[in-house]
Design a protein around this motif. Structure first.
Motif, short mmCIF file in Angstrom:
data_model
loop_
_atom_site.label_atom_id
_atom_site.label_comp_id
_atom_site.label_asym_id
_atom_site.label_seq_id
_atom_site.Cartn_x
_atom_site.Cartn_y
_atom_site.Cartn_z
N GLU A 44 0.83 -1.22 0.00
CA GLU A 44 0.00 0.00 0.00
C GLU A 44 0.86 1.26 0.00
O GLU A 44 0.56 2.25 -0.65
N GLY A 66 -0.07 0.52 -3.81
CA GLY A 66 -1.05 -0.57 -3.87
C GLY A 66 -1.09 -1.26 -5.22
O GLY A 66 -0.34 -0.92 -6.15
N ARG A 71 -6.15 -1.43 -6.03
CA ARG A 71 -6.31 -0.02 -5.65
C ARG A 71 -6.51 0.86 -6.88
O ARG A 71 -7.24 1.84 -6.84
N CYS A 103 -11.82 0.39 -6.37
CA CYS A 103 -10.57 0.94 -6.90
C CYS A 103 -10.84 2.20 -7.73
O CYS A 103 -11.97 2.45 -8.16
#
Ligand code: SF4
Length: 291
Positions: A115, A119, A143, A165
């Motif tokens: 992350e 990510g 993400r 996302c």
């Protein structure tokens, strides 16, 4: 699911077969070239698997096939093929398998990152298959979803909803109409984050964009691919929907960037040094200008 009643007569006798729903997308021939070959407008099985490893590759092709055209007469554990995806290409970059018919079997990719580094990134949309979605979840979800162009969006909305996302796509390929969160406009490069650069490359479509990751992996959608026959990079003249001249200019723009891995949506992949890739790109541009 493949239909044995539609089994193509050109298949070699035995367990694995291709049926007449095949759309000749090339995925199986890339995944298991020792089993599948091209025959006119289809793929066929030209040799049955000879080992456990070849059986696994054939089952991976079965799972990746966008039309469910690959079947077997005998029973196999489907998870041998299913669990192989996402399939590691190199470092933290994976091929998703599970291609979608709506994108003509285009290949999609997953970059797995912590992350703190931005990510995970899904590049173009695979089929929204429960087994794949779970595997992606286990790898940290998605993400960012980067869509190279309008032809390869497939199940993007279902992935966006499932993983919440942020999607990235160019406006000239209908991003606003599709409800995309981050819309690219114009032809200037767009930094998605510190490692990801989106480069608009109009040509195949007006809003086509490629994605450069770490100056190493170039995800090219339908803009650029490798031809083993020509031993060269190529573009698809007969599938250029917007402008061949614009696509040549876009290709020239890519000379300004380094990449070692070419990962297209359609066509063959390639790996070489950045210097050799640039040489191949120059050759491709010269070839395009003669077309
Ligand atoms: S993956 Fe499926 S649709 Fe694509 S060429 Fe092979 S059998 Fe045909």
């Amino acid at each position: 699911m493949a239909n044995v009643a539609l089994r193509l007569p050109e298949n070699v006798a035995g367990d694995f077969f291709v049926d007449s729903k095949c759309i000749d997308c090339d995925a199986c021939r890339q995944i298991a070239p020792e089993i599948f070959a091209e025959d006119d407008e289809y793929s066929i099985v030209y040799q049955q698997p000879q080992s456990a490893q070849e059986t696994k590759r054939a089952l991976m092709a079965l799972v990746a096939c966008p039309t469910g055209s690959i079947g077997t007469v005998e029973h196999h554990d489907a998870h041998i093929g299913i669990d192989a995806y996402p399939s590691l290409i190199a470092e933290n970059v994976y091929f998703c398998g599970f291609t979608a018919e709506s994108s003509f079997g285009a290949w999609s990719y997953l970059i797995v990152r912590p992350e703190k580094d931005g990510g995970n990134v899904l590049i173009d949309s695979p089929r929204f298959a429960t087994q794949l979605v779970k595997k992606i979840q286990d790898l940290g979800g998605v993400r960012t979803m980067f869509l190279t162009h309008r032809d390869d969006v497939a199940d993007h909305d279902r992935f966006a909803k499932r993983f919440r996302c942020q999607r990235v796509m160019h406006n000239d390929d209908g991003a606003t109409r599709l409800g995309i969160e981050n819309v690219i406009r114009g032809e200037a490069p767009f930094a998605v984050d510190n490692e990801l650069l989106a480069i608009p490359v109009p040509g195949h479509t007006r809003g086509h964009t490629v994605l450069l990751y770490k100056n190493k992996f170039l995800f090219t959608g339908d803009h650029l691919a490798w031809s083993p026959n020509r031993n060269s990079l190529i573009a698809f003249r007969s599938a250029c929907w917007y402008s061949w001249e614009a696509q040549i200019r876009s290709m020239e723009k890519l000379l300004n960037y380094d990449f070692e891995w070419l990962r297209p949506g359609h066509g063959r992949t390639h790996r070489d040094t950045a210097e050799n890739m640039r040489g191949h790109l120059r050759g491709c541009i010269g070839w395009m200008k003669r077309r």
